[in-house]
Design an enzyme around this catalytic site. Sequence first.
Site, PDB file in Angstrom:
ATOM      1  N   GLU A 117      -6.042 158.597  36.604  1.00  0.00           N
ATOM      2  CA  GLU A 117      -7.007 158.887  35.533  1.00  0.00           C
ATOM      3  C   GLU A 117      -7.789 160.170  35.785  1.00  0.00           C
ATOM      4  O   GLU A 117      -8.826 160.407  35.163  1.00  0.00           O
ATOM      5  CB  GLU A 117      -7.985 157.718  35.360  1.00  0.00           C
ATOM      6  CG  GLU A 117      -7.348 156.377  35.035  1.00  0.00           C
ATOM      7  CD  GLU A 117      -6.660 156.317  33.661  1.00  0.00           C
ATOM      8  OE1 GLU A 117      -6.626 157.344  32.947  1.00  0.00           O
ATOM      9  OE2 GLU A 117      -6.156 155.234  33.330  1.00  0.00           O
ATOM     10  N   HIS A 140     -14.933 154.802  36.300  1.00  0.00           N
ATOM     11  CA  HIS A 140     -14.143 153.983  35.383  1.00  0.00           C
ATOM     12  C   HIS A 140     -13.931 152.611  36.016  1.00  0.00           C
ATOM     13  O   HIS A 140     -13.632 152.517  37.215  1.00  0.00           O
ATOM     14  CB  HIS A 140     -12.793 154.644  35.104  1.00  0.00           C
ATOM     15  CG  HIS A 140     -11.801 153.735  34.451  1.00  0.00           C
ATOM     16  ND1 HIS A 140     -12.028 153.163  33.205  1.00  0.00           N
ATOM     17  CD2 HIS A 140     -10.593 153.265  34.862  1.00  0.00           C
ATOM     18  CE1 HIS A 140     -10.985 152.403  32.895  1.00  0.00           C
ATOM     19  NE2 HIS A 140     -10.110 152.439  33.875  1.00  0.00           N
ATOM     20  N   HIS A 142     -13.313 147.983  34.982  1.00  0.00           N
ATOM     21  CA  HIS A 142     -12.873 146.976  34.010  1.00  0.00           C
ATOM     22  C   HIS A 142     -13.848 145.801  33.975  1.00  0.00           C
ATOM     23  O   HIS A 142     -13.486 144.684  34.374  1.00  0.00           O
ATOM     24  CB  HIS A 142     -11.476 146.457  34.386  1.00  0.00           C
ATOM     25  CG  HIS A 142     -10.411 147.501  34.540  1.00  0.00           C
ATOM     26  ND1 HIS A 142      -9.226 147.275  35.229  1.00  0.00           N
ATOM     27  CD2 HIS A 142     -10.329 148.784  34.083  1.00  0.00           C
ATOM     28  CE1 HIS A 142      -8.463 148.363  35.187  1.00  0.00           C
ATOM     29  NE2 HIS A 142      -9.113 149.296  34.510  1.00  0.00           N
ATOM     30  N   GLU A 170     -34.107 145.747  27.738  1.00  0.00           N
ATOM     31  CA  GLU A 170     -34.073 147.059  28.398  1.00  0.00           C
ATOM     32  C   GLU A 170     -32.932 147.967  27.930  1.00  0.00           C
ATOM     33  O   GLU A 170     -32.936 149.164  28.220  1.00  0.00           O
ATOM     34  CB  GLU A 170     -34.007 146.889  29.915  1.00  0.00           C
ATOM     35  CG  GLU A 170     -32.719 146.285  30.393  1.00  0.00           C
ATOM     36  CD  GLU A 170     -32.573 146.374  31.920  1.00  0.00           C
ATOM     37  OE1 GLU A 170     -31.460 146.134  32.406  1.00  0.00           O
ATOM     38  OE2 GLU A 170     -33.563 146.702  32.584  1.00  0.00           O
ATOM     39  N   HIS A 211      -9.405 147.665  27.596  1.00  0.00           N
ATOM     40  CA  HIS A 211      -9.108 148.222  28.922  1.00  0.00           C
ATOM     41  C   HIS A 211     -10.339 148.247  29.834  1.00  0.00           C
ATOM     42  O   HIS A 211     -10.319 147.642  30.895  1.00  0.00           O
ATOM     43  CB  HIS A 211      -8.495 149.626  28.766  1.00  0.00           C
ATOM     44  CG  HIS A 211      -8.107 150.265  30.067  1.00  0.00           C
ATOM     45  ND1 HIS A 211      -6.975 151.026  30.217  1.00  0.00           N
ATOM     46  CD2 HIS A 211      -8.705 150.255  31.291  1.00  0.00           C
ATOM     47  CE1 HIS A 211      -6.867 151.440  31.467  1.00  0.00           C
ATOM     48  NE2 HIS A 211      -7.913 150.990  32.136  1.00  0.00           N
TER      49      HIS A 211
HETATM   50  O1  2HA Z   1      -6.369 153.317  38.268  1.00  0.00           O
HETATM   51  O2  2HA Z   1      -7.948 151.489  36.167  1.00  0.00           O
HETATM   52  O3  2HA Z   1      -6.945 152.905  34.185  1.00  0.00           O
HETATM   53  C1  2HA Z   1      -6.319 152.071  37.709  1.00  0.00           C
HETATM   54  C2  2HA Z   1      -6.911 152.068  36.380  1.00  0.00           C
HETATM   55  C3  2HA Z   1      -6.215 152.823  35.331  1.00  0.00           C
HETATM   56 ZN    ZN Z   2      -8.427 151.236  34.113  1.00  0.00          ZN
END
Ligand code: 2HA
Ligand code: ZN
Length: 271
Positions: A117, A140, A142, A170, A211
Amino acid sequence: MAELFTNIGFVKELAATADNMYRLGWDERNGGNISYLIPEEEVERYFNPDHVLRTIPLGFDAKELIGKYFLVTGTGKYFKNVSKDPETNLGLFRIAKDGKTAELLWGYADGGKFTSELPAHLMSHIQRLKVDPENRVVMHTHPTNLLAMTYVHELDSAKFTHTLWQMSTECVVVFPDGVEVLPWMLCGTNSIGEATAEKMKESRVVVWALHGIYGAGKTLDETFGLIETVEKAAQIYMLTAHLPRVNTITDDQMKELANLFGVKVKNGILR
Ligand code: 2HA
Ligand code: ZN
């Protein structure tokens, strides 16, 4: 020597952040990635900038970042392992003079490379640095409830933001710039990178529907805290969305909060 490097402040800090994110269940398997801009003088305290271990093609043009150093999680690497073995799971590199190559100074010790990414990360850094010269982190991950929410809530950015702001007092103060939502897109590509960076003009938080999430900020703590706050709001939403709503935070109350804390909320969300 290798051991010494794992004791460097910015390496320890990134490893501790990955630990926290893993512990919260946000980064299963190789999920998630972090990029951390390290000022040149910090890097040069520990590393000889002329000692490049190897070069790795970026796969896109990052000329706005020439000469800048980034500490970045490795592709296929698990957040749960970062603090145990930073030198394999992280890499520190400089963007070379051609803008298209990473010059590795440390890490990716098993011959690996940066996260798939990276386009979304570096393009987001370029964008955020235009808005905030002090921005140093792109993250990034999840987060479970946020991800769940993208399955059951409209993906309109203004509506998504409004719902999140209502989910705890908040929120409007922590992310007055709201969240921008992208529809499902193929990850790991330059196009999702470009789309993410475009959204980063408007907001420090970009949701990748079905995602995960991208967050940007000045420090690892601030960026982690931002995503944590969004995720907590999504959790409250997922705990209550199927129940009759008896009470809510009103738009007027959110305006009062914004006034009290002196934040400018994103236009077009509160009525
Ligand atoms: O690298 O989360 O979006 C693993 C991820 C890809
Ligand atoms: Zn990811």
